[in-house]
Scaffold this motif. Sequence first.
Motif, PDB file in Angstrom:
ATOM      1  N   VAL A  29      12.891  19.585  14.515  1.00 18.44           N
ATOM      2  CA  VAL A  29      11.927  18.642  13.405  1.00 18.44           C
ATOM      3  C   VAL A  29      10.988  19.240  12.282  1.00 18.44           C
ATOM      4  CG1 VAL A  29      10.264  16.778  12.769  1.00 18.44           C
ATOM      5  CG2 VAL A  29      12.418  16.626  14.641  1.00 18.44           C
ATOM      6  N   LYS A  30       9.854  20.262  13.017  1.00 15.83           N
ATOM      7  CA  LYS A  30       8.819  20.762  12.545  1.00 15.83           C
ATOM      8  C   LYS A  30       9.572  21.712  11.548  1.00 15.83           C
ATOM      9  CE  LYS A  30       4.465  20.708  14.839  1.00 15.83           C
ATOM     10  NZ  LYS A  30       3.583  21.740  16.271  1.00 15.83           N
ATOM     11  N   ASN A  31      10.136  22.645  12.430  1.00 13.63           N
ATOM     12  CA  ASN A  31      10.421  23.606  11.354  1.00 13.63           C
ATOM     13  C   ASN A  31      11.365  23.544  10.210  1.00 13.63           C
ATOM     14  OD1 ASN A  31       9.295  26.181  13.119  1.00 13.63           O
ATOM     15  ND2 ASN A  31      11.247  25.974  14.130  1.00 13.63           N
ATOM     16  N   GLU A  72      16.157  12.820  15.596  1.00  9.69           N
ATOM     17  CA  GLU A  72      15.841  13.587  14.867  1.00  9.69           C
ATOM     18  C   GLU A  72      15.930  12.977  13.752  1.00  9.69           C
ATOM     19  OE1 GLU A  72      17.659  18.518  15.048  1.00  9.69           O
ATOM     20  OE2 GLU A  72      18.186  16.773  16.062  1.00  9.69           O
ATOM     21  N   GLU A  73      16.888  13.024  12.771  1.00  9.20           N
ATOM     22  CA  GLU A  73      17.795  12.731  11.689  1.00  9.20           C
ATOM     23  C   GLU A  73      16.143  11.972  10.391  1.00  9.20           C
ATOM     24  OE1 GLU A  73      20.919  10.951  10.998  1.00  9.20           O
ATOM     25  OE2 GLU A  73      22.212  12.748  11.480  1.00  9.20           O
ATOM     26  N   THR A  74      15.667  10.656  11.016  1.00  8.53           N
ATOM     27  CA  THR A  74      14.928   9.730  10.925  1.00  8.53           C
ATOM     28  C   THR A  74      13.827  10.559  10.969  1.00  8.53           C
ATOM     29  OG1 THR A  74      15.538   8.783  12.109  1.00  8.53           O
ATOM     30  CG2 THR A  74      13.049   7.782  11.493  1.00  8.53           C
ATOM     31  N   LEU A  75      13.469  11.894  12.043  1.00  8.80           N
ATOM     32  CA  LEU A  75      11.895  12.672  11.507  1.00  8.80           C
ATOM     33  C   LEU A  75      11.638  13.699  11.171  1.00  8.80           C
ATOM     34  CD1 LEU A  75      10.788  12.778  15.713  1.00  8.80           C
ATOM     35  CD2 LEU A  75       9.806  11.692  13.704  1.00  8.80           C
ATOM     36  N   ILE A  76      13.053  14.031  10.432  1.00 10.00           N
ATOM     37  CA  ILE A  76      12.743  14.934   9.394  1.00 10.00           C
ATOM     38  C   ILE A  76      13.402  14.353   7.522  1.00 10.00           C
ATOM     39  CG2 ILE A  76      15.177  16.886   8.797  1.00 10.00           C
ATOM     40  CD1 ILE A  76      15.725  17.712  11.672  1.00 10.00           C
ATOM     41  N   ASP A  77      13.908  13.106   8.114  1.00  5.68           N
ATOM     42  CA  ASP A  77      13.893  12.605   6.993  1.00  5.68           C
ATOM     43  C   ASP A  77      12.497  12.222   6.253  1.00  5.68           C
ATOM     44  OD1 ASP A  77      16.811  13.145   6.499  1.00  5.68           O
ATOM     45  OD2 ASP A  77      17.587  11.463   7.240  1.00  5.68           O
ATOM     46  N   PHE A  78      11.900  11.407   7.134  1.00  6.90           N
ATOM     47  CA  PHE A  78      10.863  11.041   6.841  1.00  6.90           C
ATOM     48  C   PHE A  78       9.558  12.779   6.487  1.00  6.90           C
ATOM     49  CE2 PHE A  78       6.901   8.462   7.065  1.00  6.90           C
ATOM     50  CZ  PHE A  78       6.827   7.781   6.500  1.00  6.90           C
ATOM     51  N   LYS A  79       9.387  13.706   7.416  1.00  2.00           N
ATOM     52  CA  LYS A  79       8.640  14.716   7.358  1.00  2.00           C
ATOM     53  C   LYS A  79       8.260  14.557   5.833  1.00  2.00           C
ATOM     54  CE  LYS A  79       7.802  19.498   8.944  1.00  2.00           C
ATOM     55  NZ  LYS A  79       8.595  20.217   9.173  1.00  2.00           N
ATOM     56  N   VAL A 123       0.486  -1.416  -0.034  1.00  2.00           N
ATOM     57  CA  VAL A 123       0.356  -0.261  -0.113  1.00  2.00           C
ATOM     58  C   VAL A 123       0.998   1.395  -0.522  1.00  2.00           C
ATOM     59  CG1 VAL A 123      -1.416   1.068   1.226  1.00  2.00           C
ATOM     60  CG2 VAL A 123      -1.664  -1.170   1.100  1.00  2.00           C
ATOM     61  N   ASP A 124       0.242   2.196  -0.458  1.00  2.00           N
ATOM     62  CA  ASP A 124       1.111   3.676  -0.632  1.00  2.00           C
ATOM     63  C   ASP A 124       0.748   4.381  -0.142  1.00  2.00           C
ATOM     64  OD1 ASP A 124       2.779   6.240  -1.449  1.00  2.00           O
ATOM     65  OD2 ASP A 124       1.321   6.050  -3.372  1.00  2.00           O
ATOM     66  N   LEU A 125       1.072   5.014   1.128  1.00  2.00           N
ATOM     67  CA  LEU A 125       1.450   5.541   2.202  1.00  2.00           C
ATOM     68  C   LEU A 125       1.660   6.525   2.151  1.00  2.00           C
ATOM     69  CD1 LEU A 125       2.542   2.895   5.179  1.00  2.00           C
ATOM     70  CD2 LEU A 125       0.194   3.166   4.139  1.00  2.00           C
ATOM     71  N   THR A 126       2.368   7.557   1.035  1.00  2.00           N
ATOM     72  CA  THR A 126       3.401   8.771   1.094  1.00  2.00           C
ATOM     73  C   THR A 126       1.680   9.383   1.352  1.00  2.00           C
ATOM     74  OG1 THR A 126       4.289   8.078  -0.594  1.00  2.00           O
ATOM     75  CG2 THR A 126       4.381  10.242  -0.549  1.00  2.00           C
ATOM     76  N   GLY A 127       2.171  10.388   2.136  1.00  2.00           N
ATOM     77  CA  GLY A 127       1.569  11.512   2.339  1.00  2.00           C
ATOM     78  C   GLY A 127      -0.151  11.626   3.374  1.00  2.00           C
ATOM     79  N   SER A 128      -0.084  10.359   3.641  1.00  2.00           N
ATOM     80  CA  SER A 128      -0.982   9.309   4.692  1.00  2.00           C
ATOM     81  C   SER A 128      -1.000   9.252   5.805  1.00  2.00           C
ATOM     82  CB  SER A 128      -1.508   8.626   3.562  1.00  2.00           C
ATOM     83  OG  SER A 128      -1.942   8.989   2.011  1.00  2.00           O
ATOM     84  N   ILE A 129      -0.094   9.896   6.348  1.00  2.00           N
ATOM     85  CA  ILE A 129       0.427   9.315   7.681  1.00  2.00           C
ATOM     86  C   ILE A 129       0.419  10.547   8.872  1.00  2.00           C
ATOM     87  CG2 ILE A 129       2.089   8.095   9.129  1.00  2.00           C
ATOM     88  CD1 ILE A 129       3.306   6.541   6.801  1.00  2.00           C
ATOM     89  N   TYR A 181       6.282  16.436  20.855  1.00  2.00           N
ATOM     90  CA  TYR A 181       7.996  16.227  21.415  1.00  2.00           C
ATOM     91  C   TYR A 181       7.747  14.816  21.926  1.00  2.00           C
ATOM     92  CZ  TYR A 181       8.719  17.842  26.441  1.00  2.00           C
ATOM     93  OH  TYR A 181       7.973  17.824  27.671  1.00  2.00           O
ATOM     94  N   TYR A 182       7.432  14.989  23.044  1.00  2.00           N
ATOM     95  CA  TYR A 182       7.009  13.582  23.753  1.00  2.00           C
ATOM     96  C   TYR A 182       6.240  12.479  23.401  1.00  2.00           C
ATOM     97  CZ  TYR A 182       6.559  11.107  29.037  1.00  2.00           C
ATOM     98  OH  TYR A 182       6.735  10.044  29.090  1.00  2.00           O
ATOM     99  N   LYS A 183       5.506  12.018  23.102  1.00  2.00           N
ATOM    100  CA  LYS A 183       4.975  11.348  22.323  1.00  2.00           C
ATOM    101  C   LYS A 183       6.163  10.975  21.241  1.00  2.00           C
ATOM    102  CE  LYS A 183       1.284  11.989  25.008  1.00  2.00           C
ATOM    103  NZ  LYS A 183       0.784  13.890  26.312  1.00  2.00           N
ATOM    104  N   SER A 184       5.909  11.659  19.945  1.00  2.00           N
ATOM    105  CA  SER A 184       6.271  11.690  18.814  1.00  2.00           C
ATOM    106  C   SER A 184       8.053  11.499  18.985  1.00  2.00           C
ATOM    107  CB  SER A 184       6.080  12.267  18.021  1.00  2.00           C
ATOM    108  OG  SER A 184       4.810  12.797  17.241  1.00  2.00           O
ATOM    109  N   ILE A 185       8.853  11.949  19.961  1.00  2.00           N
ATOM    110  CA  ILE A 185       9.633  11.178  20.367  1.00  2.00           C
ATOM    111  C   ILE A 185      10.339   9.966  20.488  1.00  2.00           C
ATOM    112  CG2 ILE A 185      11.838  11.613  20.928  1.00  2.00           C
ATOM    113  CD1 ILE A 185      11.650  14.870  20.943  1.00  2.00           C
ATOM    114  N   MET A 186       8.740   9.417  21.737  1.00  2.00           N
ATOM    115  CA  MET A 186       9.391   7.832  22.292  1.00  2.00           C
ATOM    116  C   MET A 186       8.749   7.363  21.119  1.00  2.00           C
ATOM    117  SD  MET A 186       8.321   8.257  26.251  1.00  2.00           S
ATOM    118  CE  MET A 186       5.973   9.164  25.690  1.00  2.00           C
ATOM    119  N   ALA A 187       7.890   7.743  20.012  1.00  2.00           N
ATOM    120  CA  ALA A 187       7.775   6.786  19.019  1.00  2.00           C
ATOM    121  C   ALA A 187       8.703   6.327  18.267  1.00  2.00           C
ATOM    122  CB  ALA A 187       5.925   6.762  19.233  1.00  2.00           C
ATOM    123  N   THR A 188       8.984   7.343  18.151  1.00  2.00           N
ATOM    124  CA  THR A 188      10.177   6.918  17.151  1.00  2.00           C
ATOM    125  C   THR A 188      11.039   6.205  17.349  1.00  2.00           C
ATOM    126  OG1 THR A 188       9.795   9.587  15.687  1.00  2.00           O
ATOM    127  CG2 THR A 188      11.613   8.856  15.073  1.00  2.00           C
TER     128      THR A 188
END
Length: 344
Positions: free
Chosen positions: A341-343, A197-204, A152-158, A164-171
Amino acid sequence: MAGLSGCMGGGGGTTVSILTWTGYDAVNDQVEEALEDVSLEISVADGSANMFSTVNAGGGEEYDVVIPNNEYVPRFIDADLAAPVDMDVMTNFDSLYPTFQSAAEGQFADGGDVYGVPVQFGWYAYGYDSSKLPEDHEHSYDVLFSEEYAGVDLTGSITLYDGYYKSIMATGLALGYTDAFEGDTVSFTDEQLTTIEETLIDFKPNLLGFIHDEETLTQDYQNGNIIASFANRSTHVGIMNDVESVDFSQPAEEELTWFEGAVVTAGSSNKEAAFRVLNEYISPETGAALSENRNIMNTSQAAMDNIEAESLQIEPGVLDGMIPFKPAEQDEAWIEMFERVKNA
C-alpha cells in the motif's frame, strides 16, 4: 540491552526494576513516598515486542515488572514468563472499570489465575478540525475514506496511522468486518484482506499521508493541512492542548482500545514489592498523577475521578463495545500488504 534507554530511579530498601514506556518515572517520587521501603528503577523499551524479546532472552530475572500493551500479555503467559497476580496485595483491583476487570479475567487469565494488571489505556479513532468539519457531523469511519463528507471537501486533508496494524484494523472496521474481531486473534479472510488492500490503495491519493507522531500532526493542524486524522486518543489529547479547534470523535462503529498490561515476571525475586508498586499505579492519587503526566487515561475509575484535566475526561459508557487489541492471525501477510500500500 538493545532498544533500552537508561535507568531512572532512586531511594532505598527493596529495588523494583521496571521495563516499560516513557513517562512512568514521573511518579517515582510519589510511589516511593507511599511505599517507604521500596525504590524504583525504570528502563524504557522500544515497544512491546522489544519488552517480550528482552524478558524471553533472560531478562525475567533482571526485571521485576514489564508493562507491554495488552495483546502481548498472553505471549508472556504462554512462555511461562509471568507470575500470577497476588490479589491480596492488589487491593485497588476492584476500582478498575468493569471493562478492564473483565479483560484481565479474560485476555490475561490462564488456568483460573490472572497474570496481568491493566494500568493505562486509550483507543484509536479519528480527530478532526471542528472549524472545518462540523461537530454535529455523523461520526463514522466513513470520514476517513470520503472525498467529501457533510458538505466538506476532504481531498488531501486526511491522515491515517503510519503502522500496518492500526490502519488495517481501522479499514476493516470501516468496511464492516466486525466478525473478524470476535476470537482471540483478528482473523480477516483472504478475500477481506484483498478488499482492505484495494480500499487503501484506491483511496491513497486522497490522503495527506500516513502519520502518527504528535508533533507532525499538531503542526499540520496548525497549518490547516488536516481535517481528519486517525490516531491514538492520547496523541489527540496532546494536539487538543495546542490546537483549540481539534476534537476527538466517537464513531458509530466499534473503536479499537489498547491498554498497558503490567506483568510481574516469574523470575522476579521481589514479587510482593512489585505488586505493591502496581497497586499504587492504579491508586486514586498516584494513578491520577500518572495519567496527567502521560496524557493517558487510567484503568481505575477511582484514579480517573481525581483527574482535573478536561482533555482526559471520559464518560464510562464510552468503553462499552470497544474492541481490545488482539494479535493478527496473519501478521506477516498484514505487514507485506501495508508495504505494498505504501509503495503503490
